[in-house]
Design a protein around this motif. Structure first.
Motif, PDB file in Angstrom:
ATOM      1  N   ALA A   1      71.871  46.548  98.571  1.00  0.00           N
ATOM      2  CA  ALA A   1      70.936  47.236  97.665  1.00  0.00           C
ATOM      3  C   ALA A   1      70.731  46.426  96.385  1.00  0.00           C
ATOM      4  O   ALA A   1      69.601  46.289  95.901  1.00  0.00           O
ATOM      5  N   VAL A   2      71.800  45.876  95.848  1.00  0.00           N
ATOM      6  CA  VAL A   2      71.693  45.077  94.615  1.00  0.00           C
ATOM      7  C   VAL A   2      70.928  43.784  94.877  1.00  0.00           C
ATOM      8  O   VAL A   2      70.080  43.387  94.082  1.00  0.00           O
ATOM      9  N   ILE A   3      71.194  43.154  96.006  1.00  0.00           N
ATOM     10  CA  ILE A   3      70.462  41.924  96.341  1.00  0.00           C
ATOM     11  C   ILE A   3      68.966  42.221  96.460  1.00  0.00           C
ATOM     12  O   ILE A   3      68.139  41.489  95.916  1.00  0.00           O
ATOM     13  N   GLN A   4      68.642  43.320  97.135  1.00  0.00           N
ATOM     14  CA  GLN A   4      67.226  43.676  97.269  1.00  0.00           C
ATOM     15  C   GLN A   4      66.592  43.898  95.892  1.00  0.00           C
ATOM     16  O   GLN A   4      65.477  43.447  95.635  1.00  0.00           O
ATOM     17  N   GLU A   5      67.311  44.566  95.015  1.00  0.00           N
ATOM     18  CA  GLU A   5      66.809  44.821  93.656  1.00  0.00           C
ATOM     19  C   GLU A   5      66.540  43.499  92.928  1.00  0.00           C
ATOM     20  O   GLU A   5      65.506  43.327  92.283  1.00  0.00           O
TER      21      GLU A   5
ATOM     22  N   LEU B   1      65.964  40.576  94.347  1.00  0.00           N
ATOM     23  CA  LEU B   1      64.893  39.845  95.030  1.00  0.00           C
ATOM     24  C   LEU B   1      63.504  40.412  94.737  1.00  0.00           C
ATOM     25  O   LEU B   1      62.499  39.745  94.986  1.00  0.00           O
ATOM     26  N   GLN B   2      63.439  41.600  94.190  1.00  0.00           N
ATOM     27  CA  GLN B   2      62.143  42.145  93.793  1.00  0.00           C
ATOM     28  C   GLN B   2      61.633  41.461  92.533  1.00  0.00           C
ATOM     29  O   GLN B   2      60.450  41.503  92.241  1.00  0.00           O
ATOM     30  N   LYS B   3      62.538  40.787  91.797  1.00  0.00           N
ATOM     31  CA  LYS B   3      62.162  40.139  90.541  1.00  0.00           C
ATOM     32  C   LYS B   3      62.194  38.621  90.617  1.00  0.00           C
ATOM     33  O   LYS B   3      61.612  37.948  89.786  1.00  0.00           O
ATOM     34  N   GLN B   4      62.933  38.076  91.580  1.00  0.00           N
ATOM     35  CA  GLN B   4      63.035  36.627  91.710  1.00  0.00           C
ATOM     36  C   GLN B   4      63.184  36.255  93.178  1.00  0.00           C
ATOM     37  O   GLN B   4      63.537  37.092  93.995  1.00  0.00           O
ATOM     38  N   PRO B   5      62.929  34.988  93.534  1.00  0.00           N
ATOM     39  CA  PRO B   5      62.901  34.597  94.946  1.00  0.00           C
ATOM     40  C   PRO B   5      64.263  34.584  95.648  1.00  0.00           C
ATOM     41  O   PRO B   5      64.325  34.696  96.861  1.00  0.00           O
ATOM     42  N   ALA B   6      65.353  34.427  94.894  1.00  0.00           N
ATOM     43  CA  ALA B   6      66.682  34.392  95.502  1.00  0.00           C
ATOM     44  C   ALA B   6      67.699  34.931  94.498  1.00  0.00           C
ATOM     45  O   ALA B   6      67.450  34.964  93.296  1.00  0.00           O
ATOM     46  N   ALA B   7      68.845  35.363  95.031  1.00  0.00           N
ATOM     47  CA  ALA B   7      69.920  35.883  94.181  1.00  0.00           C
ATOM     48  C   ALA B   7      71.033  34.839  94.091  1.00  0.00           C
ATOM     49  O   ALA B   7      71.130  33.946  94.915  1.00  0.00           O
ATOM     50  N   ARG B   8      71.855  34.989  93.071  1.00  0.00           N
ATOM     51  CA  ARG B   8      73.022  34.131  92.892  1.00  0.00           C
ATOM     52  C   ARG B   8      74.250  35.020  92.771  1.00  0.00           C
ATOM     53  O   ARG B   8      74.167  36.155  92.313  1.00  0.00           O
TER      54      ARG B   8
ATOM     55  N   ALA C   1      68.306  47.231 103.837  1.00  0.00           N
ATOM     56  CA  ALA C   1      68.191  47.481 102.397  1.00  0.00           C
ATOM     57  C   ALA C   1      67.056  48.462 102.104  1.00  0.00           C
ATOM     58  O   ALA C   1      67.204  49.358 101.271  1.00  0.00           O
ATOM     59  N   ARG C   2      65.911  48.308 102.793  1.00  0.00           N
ATOM     60  CA  ARG C   2      64.788  49.248 102.611  1.00  0.00           C
ATOM     61  C   ARG C   2      65.179  50.652 103.039  1.00  0.00           C
ATOM     62  O   ARG C   2      64.881  51.631 102.358  1.00  0.00           O
TER      63      ARG C   2
END
Length: 169
Positions: free
Chosen positions: A18-22, A24-31, A77-78
């Motif tokens: 859920a956090v990764i999806q959140e 990714l809604q603002k940037q192309p990849a997570a760290r 995640a959706r």
């Protein structure tokens, strides 16, 4: 996967999705560092979770690299986010529970909804969130269907008259 570790998606791993999806809604990849900060956990905790999510096929992850969701991860995640939103809105708008508590309840409850339960709740939510006189029959039918599902003719008295315990101050 190390011995003794579950090869299933746990509630804690669902929180990571859920956090990764959140993110990714603002940037192309997570760290890892961003996930750790958002969740309030250590970097090694995120790294371990990413390894497990990668092994389960939910994320694309390489050590020190970017994290993205696979198609399987996006679907999960959706689904999780939809359940959480529906639960949060139900607790807030239908039950009148304050927003922070409704959010917390939704996050926890969503982990325990299987597909059938999620479907039943969605149906109930759709009736209740816009409830008016036109929905009375639909609610009656839903309640009758619920009794049929659990094979109950009438709700027993002990279920109707549950008394609250006194809270100690």
């Amino acid at each position: 996967m190390p011995r003794g570790r579950k090869k299933t998606l746990t509630p804690a791993l669902e929180d990571y999705l859920a956090v990764i999806q959140e993110i990714l809604q603002k940037q192309p990849a997570a760290r890892v560092s961003v996930i750790a900060r958002k969740m309030g956990v250590s970097l090694p905790s995120v790294t371990n979770a990413m390894k497990r999510l990668s092994e389960l096929g939910y994320v694309e992850y390489e050590k020190y690299g970017y994290i993205t969701l696979t198609e399987k991860g996006k679907r999960k995640a959706r689904s999780l986010r939809g359940s959480q939103n529906r639960l949060r809105n139900f607790f807030f708008y239908v039950m009148g529970i304050p927003s922070p508590t409704a959010e917390k309840l939704a996050r926890h409850f969503s982990h325990f909804l299987d597909t059938k339960t999620r479907s039943r709740f969605k149906k109930f939510y759709d009736i209740m969130v816009n409830f008016d006189e036109s929905k009375v029959q639909e609610l009656k039918e839903f309640l009758e269907e619920s009794k049929r599902i659990v094979n109950v003719q009438e709700i027993p008295e002990e279920a109707k008259n549950i008394e609250e315990e006194e809270e100690e101050a």
